[in-house]
Design a protein around this motif. Structure first.
Motif, PDB file in Angstrom:
ATOM      1  N   ARG A   1      -7.854  12.286  13.087  1.00  0.00           N
ATOM      2  CA  ARG A   1      -7.507  12.515  14.485  1.00  0.00           C
ATOM      3  C   ARG A   1      -7.292  11.156  15.143  1.00  0.00           C
ATOM      4  O   ARG A   1      -8.078  10.225  14.888  1.00  0.00           O
ATOM      5  CB  ARG A   1      -8.627  13.220  15.250  1.00  0.00           C
ATOM      6  CG  ARG A   1      -9.051  14.538  14.729  1.00  0.00           C
ATOM      7  CD  ARG A   1      -8.166  15.689  15.102  1.00  0.00           C
ATOM      8  NE  ARG A   1      -8.510  16.828  14.244  1.00  0.00           N
ATOM      9  CZ  ARG A   1      -7.913  18.010  14.317  1.00  0.00           C
ATOM     10  NH1 ARG A   1      -6.950  18.225  15.190  1.00  0.00           N
ATOM     11  NH2 ARG A   1      -8.255  18.959  13.491  1.00  0.00           N
TER      12      ARG A   1
ATOM     13  N   LEU B   1     -11.084  13.724   0.970  1.00  0.00           N
ATOM     14  CA  LEU B   1     -11.744  14.474  -0.092  1.00  0.00           C
ATOM     15  C   LEU B   1     -11.434  13.802  -1.414  1.00  0.00           C
ATOM     16  O   LEU B   1     -10.650  12.844  -1.498  1.00  0.00           O
ATOM     17  CB  LEU B   1     -11.254  15.923  -0.079  1.00  0.00           C
ATOM     18  CG  LEU B   1     -11.479  16.698   1.233  1.00  0.00           C
ATOM     19  CD1 LEU B   1     -11.134  18.167   1.037  1.00  0.00           C
ATOM     20  CD2 LEU B   1     -12.889  16.544   1.750  1.00  0.00           C
TER      21      LEU B   1
ATOM     22  N   VAL C   1     -16.879  13.218  -0.491  1.00  0.00           N
ATOM     23  CA  VAL C   1     -16.249  13.374   0.819  1.00  0.00           C
ATOM     24  C   VAL C   1     -16.515  12.065   1.561  1.00  0.00           C
ATOM     25  O   VAL C   1     -17.677  11.681   1.742  1.00  0.00           O
ATOM     26  CB  VAL C   1     -16.859  14.544   1.623  1.00  0.00           C
ATOM     27  CG1 VAL C   1     -16.215  14.629   3.006  1.00  0.00           C
ATOM     28  CG2 VAL C   1     -16.701  15.857   0.866  1.00  0.00           C
TER      29      VAL C   1
ATOM     30  N   VAL D   1     -19.126  18.374   8.543  1.00  0.00           N
ATOM     31  CA  VAL D   1     -18.564  18.684   7.228  1.00  0.00           C
ATOM     32  C   VAL D   1     -19.182  19.971   6.695  1.00  0.00           C
ATOM     33  O   VAL D   1     -20.413  20.118   6.696  1.00  0.00           O
ATOM     34  CB  VAL D   1     -18.832  17.536   6.230  1.00  0.00           C
ATOM     35  CG1 VAL D   1     -18.279  17.862   4.848  1.00  0.00           C
ATOM     36  CG2 VAL D   1     -18.213  16.229   6.747  1.00  0.00           C
TER      37      VAL D   1
ATOM     38  N   ASP E   1     -18.338  21.611   1.359  1.00  0.00           N
ATOM     39  CA  ASP E   1     -17.941  20.462   0.522  1.00  0.00           C
ATOM     40  C   ASP E   1     -16.692  19.766   1.063  1.00  0.00           C
ATOM     41  O   ASP E   1     -15.876  19.254   0.303  1.00  0.00           O
ATOM     42  CB  ASP E   1     -17.703  20.922  -0.921  1.00  0.00           C
ATOM     43  CG  ASP E   1     -18.944  21.504  -1.552  1.00  0.00           C
ATOM     44  OD1 ASP E   1     -20.050  21.021  -1.225  1.00  0.00           O
ATOM     45  OD2 ASP E   1     -18.813  22.469  -2.330  1.00  0.00           O
ATOM     46  N   GLY E   2     -16.536  19.759   2.359  1.00  0.00           N
ATOM     47  CA  GLY E   2     -15.427  19.035   2.968  1.00  0.00           C
ATOM     48  C   GLY E   2     -14.167  19.855   3.141  1.00  0.00           C
ATOM     49  O   GLY E   2     -13.190  19.375   3.735  1.00  0.00           O
ATOM     50  N   LYS E   3     -14.201  21.108   2.666  1.00  0.00           N
ATOM     51  CA  LYS E   3     -12.986  21.922   2.827  1.00  0.00           C
ATOM     52  C   LYS E   3     -12.798  22.336   4.285  1.00  0.00           C
ATOM     53  O   LYS E   3     -11.691  22.745   4.704  1.00  0.00           O
ATOM     54  CB  LYS E   3     -13.015  23.129   1.911  1.00  0.00           C
ATOM     55  CG  LYS E   3     -12.881  22.718   0.434  1.00  0.00           C
ATOM     56  CD  LYS E   3     -12.503  23.867  -0.468  1.00  0.00           C
ATOM     57  CE  LYS E   3     -13.580  24.902  -0.585  1.00  0.00           C
ATOM     58  NZ  LYS E   3     -13.280  25.963  -1.567  1.00  0.00           N
TER      59      LYS E   3
ATOM     60  N   THR F   1     -13.731  20.550   7.971  1.00  0.00           N
ATOM     61  CA  THR F   1     -14.327  19.414   8.683  1.00  0.00           C
ATOM     62  C   THR F   1     -13.868  19.449  10.134  1.00  0.00           C
ATOM     63  O   THR F   1     -12.788  19.983  10.437  1.00  0.00           O
ATOM     64  CB  THR F   1     -13.899  18.069   8.074  1.00  0.00           C
ATOM     65  OG1 THR F   1     -12.479  17.955   8.141  1.00  0.00           O
ATOM     66  CG2 THR F   1     -14.358  17.931   6.630  1.00  0.00           C
TER      67      THR F   1
ATOM     68  N   VAL G   1     -10.149  20.982  10.709  1.00  0.00           N
ATOM     69  CA  VAL G   1      -9.164  21.328   9.680  1.00  0.00           C
ATOM     70  C   VAL G   1      -9.853  22.194   8.636  1.00  0.00           C
ATOM     71  O   VAL G   1     -10.989  21.914   8.233  1.00  0.00           O
ATOM     72  CB  VAL G   1      -8.596  20.055   9.009  1.00  0.00           C
ATOM     73  CG1 VAL G   1      -7.750  20.406   7.790  1.00  0.00           C
ATOM     74  CG2 VAL G   1      -7.776  19.244   9.996  1.00  0.00           C
TER      75      VAL G   1
ATOM     76  N   LEU H   1      -9.116  23.787   4.829  1.00  0.00           N
ATOM     77  CA  LEU H   1      -8.247  23.844   3.656  1.00  0.00           C
ATOM     78  C   LEU H   1      -8.366  25.231   3.036  1.00  0.00           C
ATOM     79  O   LEU H   1      -9.161  26.064   3.464  1.00  0.00           O
ATOM     80  CB  LEU H   1      -8.648  22.753   2.664  1.00  0.00           C
ATOM     81  CG  LEU H   1      -8.597  21.317   3.188  1.00  0.00           C
ATOM     82  CD1 LEU H   1      -8.808  20.337   2.038  1.00  0.00           C
ATOM     83  CD2 LEU H   1      -7.305  21.010   3.912  1.00  0.00           C
TER      84      LEU H   1
END
Lengths: 102, 102
Positions: free
Chosen positions: A24, A40, A94, B15, B18-20, B22, B38, B40
């Motif tokens: 961002r 990631l 991450v 997070v 596992d960061g998918k 954030t 975001v 994923l």
């Protein structure tokens, strides 16, 4: 936790590598620009226009700066990337970062 | 592009999965809180404390609100999630969102 006050933030994310890297854009009161981003697991390469200060907020980054060996930067550490160059990254978990455009 | 002005942003990312998923926390001048995030590809479920307004900024979200059928929300669309409940999401690409805590 740390924060930036009295800033402008662009709502829409910057998305790279199919979303494996997103950020961002934040503009501070003095007009300077930063991005707050997440990487990631993966291998990436980014180009730079301005010189950049990359601060690792969480996780770690393996980084190859121009003409240098690979080096690992952990949370709390930072590195400079020269202007008009590029740098390579290997991320295993991450990584949360703050990029300042100097 | 749209933006929020005169806000505080927390530097460290939130997070999940596992960061998918954030996000970054933004506090507006009036003290209200939003997150810019975001998602994923994946299936997720989140709980809510406050009532939430979820705005899809880019990509799309398949969403199942409590007691409702699955519905797809595309960029520019939004939905409310009741307080003290949970909602399920199926993301196929990269979804960029703004969550407002009401």
């Amino acid at each position: 936790m740390s924060e930036f006050n009295n800033v402008t933030i662009v709502r829409e994310a910057n998305v790279y590598f199919d979303g494996k890297v997103t950020s961002r854009t934040v503009v501070l009161e003095d007009g300077t620009k930063k991005t707050l981003g997440v990487m990631l697991a993966g291998d990436y390469e980014f180009n730079t226009d301005a010189r950049e200060l990359m601060e690792v907020l969480a996780g770690e980054m393996q980084v190859q700066l121009p003409g240098e060996e690979w080096k690992t930067y952990a949370a709390g550490e930072s590195y400079y990337v020269p202007a008009n160059s590029s740098f390579k990254l290997k991320i295993t978990g991450v990584a949360d970062y703050c990029c300042s455009y100097l």
